[in-house]
Enzyme design. Structure first.
Site, PDB file in Angstrom:
ATOM      1  N   ARG A 149     -14.106  51.609  31.278  1.00  0.00           N
ATOM      2  CA  ARG A 149     -13.112  50.551  31.160  1.00  0.00           C
ATOM      3  C   ARG A 149     -12.458  50.599  29.774  1.00  0.00           C
ATOM      4  NH1 ARG A 149     -17.707  47.999  33.587  1.00  0.00           N
ATOM      5  NH2 ARG A 149     -17.277  47.233  35.700  1.00  0.00           N
ATOM      6  N   HIS A 202      -5.692  51.854  33.594  1.00  0.00           N
ATOM      7  CA  HIS A 202      -6.904  51.547  34.361  1.00  0.00           C
ATOM      8  C   HIS A 202      -7.068  52.481  35.554  1.00  0.00           C
ATOM      9  CE1 HIS A 202     -10.307  49.055  35.437  1.00  0.00           C
ATOM     10  NE2 HIS A 202      -9.877  49.010  36.684  1.00  0.00           N
ATOM     11  N   ARG A 253      -9.656  55.282  35.302  1.00  0.00           N
ATOM     12  CA  ARG A 253     -11.028  54.960  35.723  1.00  0.00           C
ATOM     13  C   ARG A 253     -11.178  55.172  37.225  1.00  0.00           C
ATOM     14  NH1 ARG A 253     -15.713  51.676  35.168  1.00  0.00           N
ATOM     15  NH2 ARG A 253     -15.872  50.023  36.716  1.00  0.00           N
ATOM     16  N   HIS A 271     -20.587  48.917  37.903  1.00  0.00           N
ATOM     17  CA  HIS A 271     -20.047  47.882  38.774  1.00  0.00           C
ATOM     18  C   HIS A 271     -21.127  47.391  39.722  1.00  0.00           C
ATOM     19  CE1 HIS A 271     -17.757  46.281  42.259  1.00  0.00           C
ATOM     20  NE2 HIS A 271     -16.996  45.805  41.298  1.00  0.00           N
ATOM     21  N   TYR A 326     -27.168  48.201  49.254  1.00  0.00           N
ATOM     22  CA  TYR A 326     -27.486  49.551  48.786  1.00  0.00           C
ATOM     23  C   TYR A 326     -28.665  49.534  47.812  1.00  0.00           C
ATOM     24  CZ  TYR A 326     -22.784  50.020  50.605  1.00  0.00           C
ATOM     25  OH  TYR A 326     -21.680  49.958  51.407  1.00  0.00           O
TER      26      TYR A 326
END
Length: 375
Positions: free
Chosen positions: A209, A316, A319, A342, A351
């Site tokens: 970021r 951005h 990314r 994230h 997950y």
């Protein structure tokens, strides 16, 4: 305030208990409408007493729709929202964002309106004309209004949340992201001024970021271990900058550096970064001790993206491009989430945690992609 759903069957009225332990009383009036007590009660017996009073008024023909509502406190939305904002345990940047949403999109309509008088119809009218051209701002404004009203509900100031528009908290993406190709990344990198070429490389190949990169310091780079350690981020607050924690807990992470980037990063540290562990990797153009302003980087980046024929590409999006590159190596979604820093509650349920050690394998595979491109 979440309800347990437990209702007490009675000859007159209904009583239910909330998870907080408090009790709510309601009844159907002679006019067929449901009336809810203006406040919840600590004890069940108090809720029963309130219903007994309403039944007695009906029996004596003294009842009116206002019966039992006299002690309901009133509060203008604007006043309540100010207190809500001050009491929230949120980051400065989030607070500033909420402040902007209130001032620009919400208070003009609801500031002087009593919380009880904000109806679903009023919310729909407001939503229909609010930030129509900016879907993300519109969704954020609605989400903030809903959150404030939800707290008012928990505070027993309203009977129900009037924000009931399905899907209003989700913005439909207007900017369709098209990842940069390897050729485009190479062109953009070479078109940047020398001190900021490594910024493009790390933004893309490490999928970092902006705030993480501009707070990255010499001490955070381990060339021998081929790791970039993300421990902090910088955010714009007013006219200045503030060093804070990454966006989420998952943002604190070690990112394996693709081996083919090591020479470029080593060269950058040697030529463009001051000595000392605390030296910024990508400081202000004019002051090595100050953080790089987004506007300064954008001016450089816009020229570079034009050279690559990608006027649509945002900083951005580098990314996002890096995430696509990493995904192309066969990394699982959980591993990608770890690399990108994230995490959401939903993803955490679906997950498993990324396997330890796989991030370095992903980094090595990224370098193979670059090597194959060069062949």
């Amino acid at each position: 305030m979440t309800q347990t759903g437990k209702r007490q069957r009675r000859k007159f009225g209904r009583i239910r208990q909330f998870n907080s332990g408090r009790w709510q009383a309601s009844y159907t009036g002679p006019d067929g409408r449901v009336y809810i007590a203006p406040k919840t009660f600590n004890a069940k017996i108090d809720a029963e007493a309130w219903l007994t009073d309403r039944r007695r008024e009906i029996d004596r023909q003294l009842w009116s729709p206002a019966s039992g509502q006299e002690d309901r406190p009133g509060a203008p939305f604007g006043e309540y929202a100010e207190g809500w904002l001050k009491q929230r345990g949120i980051k400065d940047r989030t607070r500033a964002h909420y402040r902007k949403l209130l001032d620009n999109h919400i208070l003009a309509t609801f500031a002087d309106t009593d919380l009880r008088d904000i109806t679903p119809a009023a919310v729909r009218r407001w939503y229909a004309t609010t930030a129509v051209g900016t879907p993300t701002m519109r969704a954020h404004s609605y989400s903030l209004l809903r959150a404030i009203m939800q707290t008012a509900l928990a505070d027993d100031l309203i009977d129900s949340n009037p924000c009931r528009i399905s899907g209003a908290s989700t913005a439909r993406r207007v900017h369709k992201i098209r990842p940069a190709t390897l050729d485009e990344l190479e062109t953009i990198t070479k078109a940047m001024p020398d001190p900021y070429q490594a910024f493009v490389l790390m933004a893309a190949w490490l999928a970092m970021r902006y705030g993480e990169l501009t707070e990255l310091r010499r001490k955070d780079i381990d060339l021998h271990g081929e790791v970039a350690r993300v421990r902090r981020a910088v955010v714009r607050v007013g006219e200045g900058f503030k060093v804070t924690t990454p966006k989420s807990d998952a943002g604190v992470r070690d990112i394996s550096i693709p081996p083919h980037l090591i020479p470029a990063i080593e060269d950058h540290l040697h030529k463009h970064v001051n000595p000392g562990r605390e030296s910024l990797l990508f400081p202000s153009v004019n002051d090595p001790n100050r953080h790089l302003a987004p506007s300064a980087l954008y001016r450089m980046f816009y020229k570079a993206r034009k050279a690559a024929g990608r006027p649509d590409l945002r900083v951005h999006d580098l990314r996002h491009s890096g995430a696509v590159l990493a995904a192309s190596t066969g990394a699982t979604l959980a591993e990608l989430m770890q690399r990108l820093g994230h995490s959401t509650a939903g993803a955490a349920l679906r997950y498993q945690h990324a396997a330890k050690g796989r991030d370095r394998e992903i980094a090595a595979l990224l370098s193979k992609l670059a090597e194959n491109q060069e062949m």
